[in-house]
Design a protein around this motif. Structure first.
Motif: not given
Length: 161
Positions: A76-88, A73-74, A12-15, A57-61
Motif C-alpha cells: 500500500a505504501e512505504g519502501k515496499p511500494l517504492a521497490k515495486l515501482r522501481s521494478e515496474v 499482494p501489492l 494476478v488481478l482478481d475481481g 503499479n499503485r498509482l491508482e488505488p
C-alpha cells in the motif's frame, strides 16, 4: 528474464473494481499475466485501459478485489511500494520526458537515481535500449527535437531501463 512462461503468474488481478464517483471504470476485472508474456489491452477512449495499468503499479488505488505481483499482494505504501515501482515500467500517454534532459539522460535517470546503477553502466545499457527501439542516433537530442513517434520510443526505452 527469458520469454518462456513458467511457474506461477507474475501478475494476478482478481475481481478488481474501480469507481470514479458514480462511474464504474473497472468492473470485476480478473486477469493473469505469466512471466515473459506480452499482453495488449485495447479499447476505446475512456474504457479504463490506463486506469487498469495505473492500478498495477499503485498509482491508482482499487476499490474492490485484489492484485498480486509475484505471489504477494501489492504493497500500500512505504519502501515496499517504492521497490515495486522501481521494478515496474510504464509508458504514459503523454510520455512525460524531461524537456531539459537529453533522450539518453531521460533513459538513464531512473537506473542511476532509483536503482543506484553506476552512470557508465546505465549509459551503456541506455544506448543499447535506444538502439533496440531504433533511435540510438537521437541520444544527445532533447525531446522537443524529436517527432512524437521518436519521443514515444524514448519513453519505451526509459520504461525498459
Amino acid at each position: 528474464m527469458d520469454d518462456v512462461t513458467t511457474g506461477d503468474p507474475l501478475i494476478v488481478l482478481d475481481g478488481v473494481n474501480k469507481w470514479f464517483g458514480p462511474l464504474h471504470v473497472l468492473d470485476d476485472v480478473s486477469l493473469s499475466v505469466e512471466r515473459g508474456e506480452v499482453v495488449v489491452v485495447i479499447g476505446p477512449s475512456g474504457s479504463g485501459k490506463s486506469t487498469l495499468c495505473r492500478t498495477i503499479n499503485r498509482l491508482e488505488p482499487i476499490d474492490k478485489g485484489t492484485i498480486t505481483f509475484d505471489g504477494q499482494p501489492l504493497p500500500a505504501e512505504g519502501k515496499p511500494l517504492a521497490k515495486l515501482r522501481s521494478e515496474v515500467g510504464m509508458v504514459f500517454q503523454s510520455f512525460n520526458l524531461f524537456a531539459h534532459k537529453t533522450i539518453l539522460e531521460n533513459v538513464t535517470l531512473g537506473p542511476v537515481k532509483v536503482r543506484k546503477e553506476k552512470p557508465a553502466a546505465a549509459r551503456e545499457r541506455g544506448l543499447a535500449l535506444l538502439d533496440r527501439v531504433g533511435i540510438a542516433n537521437q541520444a544527445d537530442k532533447y525531446p522537443a527535437q524529436l517527432s512524437g513517434g521518436q519521443q514515444q520510443r524514448a519513453a519505451i526505452a526509459r520504461a525498459l531501463a
